[in-house]
Design an enzyme around this catalytic site. Structure first.
Site, short mmCIF file in Angstrom:
data_model
loop_
_atom_site.label_atom_id
_atom_site.label_comp_id
_atom_site.label_asym_id
_atom_site.label_seq_id
_atom_site.Cartn_x
_atom_site.Cartn_y
_atom_site.Cartn_z
N GLU A 38 34.41 32.86 39.64
CA GLU A 38 35.51 33.37 40.45
C GLU A 38 36.71 32.42 40.43
O GLU A 38 37.86 32.86 40.35
CB GLU A 38 35.05 33.58 41.90
CG GLU A 38 34.11 34.75 42.10
CD GLU A 38 34.77 36.08 41.83
OE1 GLU A 38 35.95 36.25 42.21
OE2 GLU A 38 34.13 36.96 41.23
N CYS A 193 42.94 50.57 35.21
CA CYS A 193 44.15 50.56 36.04
C CYS A 193 44.86 49.22 35.86
O CYS A 193 45.10 48.48 36.81
CB CYS A 193 43.79 50.80 37.50
SG CYS A 193 45.21 51.12 38.57
N CYS A 200 45.32 56.18 32.53
CA CYS A 200 45.01 57.10 33.62
C CYS A 200 44.06 58.21 33.18
O CYS A 200 43.34 58.78 34.02
CB CYS A 200 46.29 57.70 34.18
SG CYS A 200 47.41 56.47 34.89
N CYS A 203 40.58 57.26 34.17
CA CYS A 203 40.36 56.78 35.54
C CYS A 203 39.62 57.81 36.39
O CYS A 203 40.02 58.99 36.44
CB CYS A 203 41.71 56.45 36.19
SG CYS A 203 41.54 55.80 37.87
N CYS A 209 45.01 60.35 42.71
CA CYS A 209 45.82 59.13 42.76
C CYS A 209 47.26 59.47 43.15
O CYS A 209 47.93 60.26 42.47
CB CYS A 209 45.79 58.44 41.40
SG CYS A 209 46.87 56.99 41.28
#
Length: 355
Positions: A38, A193, A200, A203, A209
């Site tokens: 992370e 995204c 798109c 997605c 959206c």
């Protein structure tokens, strides 16, 4: 469907078939490995992180080993990854885990966030992935997905907008499979995204959206208000003797904190006078190398290197932060990227491209 009601279920279904499942830090619940990934992934692409992650774990396989290491060695392994405060905070956090938590990684997000260099979102990711705590995250990928899917206006770094996004992220959390859900959010933002060229057509949220329906995919999330980027300039001395170059250890905090860098020539000083005063050098063979431009988050820096070859006995600096570095040992040293470029170019100065 109601996007708000079915958001988590939709993402989990998509992730099962299309998410990333083979990254080296995914097949573990070890908080040390998840934490390391992370931190390395902040402001850094996955493909860049993977080899650093492997080398770091090979040398520091656990928190105790990292805590016992010298900071210089930690920074050397981080060299080239950038944003060096991450490495300093990682090292200090490992020491605090050993000193105050008996070497055990804290399990609650609220406690994890108390460690140096770990913010609310990173702490939540670790707690969710490793300890199944039901907490939301809000990294850059998640902010982008939420802003587009729900039409959230404003710059996400603005405090009011960020509060709204945190509330939305909290409200969207599923009751179970939180770790998978968080990974699904990250993966959707990283692979579909995306900031520059979102796909798109792939997605799972496309049907509901807001950004896609209103033709604002390219406008959301709204960018940071533009400010003029300051331009700075510095001169550095590349003092070479018998295959070594004189380096200066930077202060622990600030730009390139704890790394080895080239001594800076004060703006007001003439190079000849400064070299004579500090090192007793009467500059004979010297040459100006090509200027190197390095872009930081908040400013651009032009570095003008002056190469000086010292004959005879090596310099005695008498200053603990100064040391000689062998030019054939650069790979093992903790060096900022532009300094490494300058030193790599000593044998071929034309490899440094002027800005």
């Amino acid at each position: 469907m109601s996007l708000h009601a079915d958001f988590a279920e939709c993402l989990l279904a998509w992730h099962a078939d299309h998410g990333r499942h083979d990254l080296p830090w995914q097949a573990t619940r070890d908080p040390y490995r998840v934490w390391l990934s992370e931190i390395m992934l902040q402001q850094t692409r996955v493909e860049t992180v993977i080899p650093y992650f492997a080398r770091f774990l090979e040398r520091f396989p656990d928190i105790a080993t990292l805590a016992a290491a010298a900071r210089a060695e930690v920074l050397a392994l981080w060299s080239g990854l950038g944003y060096y405060a991450r490495a300093r905070n990682l090292h200090r956090a490992a020491q605090l885990i050993v000193e105050t938590h008996d070497g055990r990684f804290p399990q609650r997000a609220i406690d994890i966030a108390e460690l140096p260099g770990i913010g609310r979102s990173t702490a939540a990711a670790i707690a969710a992935f490793c300890f199944a705590e039901r907490v939301p995250i809000l990294d850059g990928n998640v902010k982008r997905v939420l802003c587009r899917a729900f039409g959230v206006e404003g710059f996400p770094g603005d405090a009011a907008v960020e509060r709204r996004l945190w509330a939305l992220a909290e409200d969207l959390l599923p009751e179970t499979h939180v770790g998978d859900y968080i990974q699904a959010q990250m993966d959707l933002g990283a692979t579909v995204c995306t900031r520059g060229r979102p796909d798109c057509s792939r997605c799972p949220l496309a049907g509901d959206c807001v950004a896609l329906a209103t033709g604002r995919v390219a406008q959301l999330p709204q960018p940071r208000p533009k400010k003029a980027i300051p331009q700075r300039h510095t001169r550095v001395a590349v003092i070479e003797h018998a295959g070594h170059v004189l380096m200066q250890r930077r202060p622990p905090s600030g730009i390139w904190g704890g790394l080895l860098a080239l001594p800076e020539l004060p703006d007001e000083a003439g190079a000849d006078d400064w070299l004579q005063q500090h090192f007793g050098i009467t500059a004979g063979r010297r040459a100006a190398l090509a200027t190197v431009r390095h872009v930081f988050t908040h400013f651009r820096l032009d570095i003008e290197p002056l190469h000086v070859v010292v004959d005879g006995a090596p310099l005695k600096t008498g200053e603990p932060e100064m040391e000689w570095l062998a030019l054939d040992a650069l790979d093992a040293a903790g060096l900022p990227a532009p300094v490494r470029r300058i030193l790599d170019a000593l044998s071929a100065p034309d490899r440094i491209n002027p800005p």
